[in-house]
Design a protein around this motif. Structure first.
Motif: not given
Length: 162
Positions: A83-84, A140-142, A56-60
């Motif tokens: 943030g995603e 949900d945002n995507l 999993l990746y978290f885009l900082l």
């Protein structure tokens, strides 16, 4: 390797992007122990078409593009802002990716490998539940961004509202 300076910045970032009443600084710190930090250049591939998600990746910082590829052309079909979460669909359903994830500018990511996720599930179940909630919100945002893009495209194609 996540330095103390990185850790402080990441705690601040994650606190802004999660429900800080549920995800305390102590829990964020514990979560970071399971992750590593990635610094990518523009056009670096995060994950590719056909791969099964093993992290999993978290885009900082930065931005990621979702790209489909034909025999001689790449088409950007979406953008993921800072943030995603990235890669959650293939990570959880274990099916090959349909899109390429690529950094569209210099990008910093947190990476949570599957083996560390599995360990976190056992050691910190509350973190896993919070992570799953974050995944649902990210998806949900995507979906909302994609739905808006499709609606705008239909308005353009069918000249709706003009």
């Amino acid at each position: 390797m996540i330095t103390d300076s990185d850790r402080a910045q990441l705690i601040d970032f994650l606190s802004q992007h999660t429900d800080s009443q549920l995800f305390t600084a102590r829990e964020v710190n514990a979560f970071l122990d399971f992750c590593d930090l990635m610094n990518l250049k523009t056009n670096d591939i995060i994950a590719d078409i056909g791969e099964v998600g093993e992290a999993l990746y978290f885009l900082l910082e930065g931005e990621a593009q979702l790209i489909v590829s034909t025999s001689n052309q790449e088409v950007v079909v979406g953008k993921i802002p800072a943030g995603e979460m990235l890669g959650e669909m293939s990570f959880f359903d274990r099916k090959p990716r349909n899109v390429r994830l690529r950094a569209s500018k210099p990008t910093r990511l947190l990476r949570l490998p599957r083996i560390m996720y599995n360990r976190m599930r056992l050691e910190y179940p509350v973190l896993t539940v919070l992570l799953l909630e974050y995944a649902v919100i990210s998806l949900d945002n995507l979906y909302r961004r994609t739905s808006t893009d499709v609606a705008q495209l239909n308005q353009y194609i069918y000249n709706i509202g003009k």
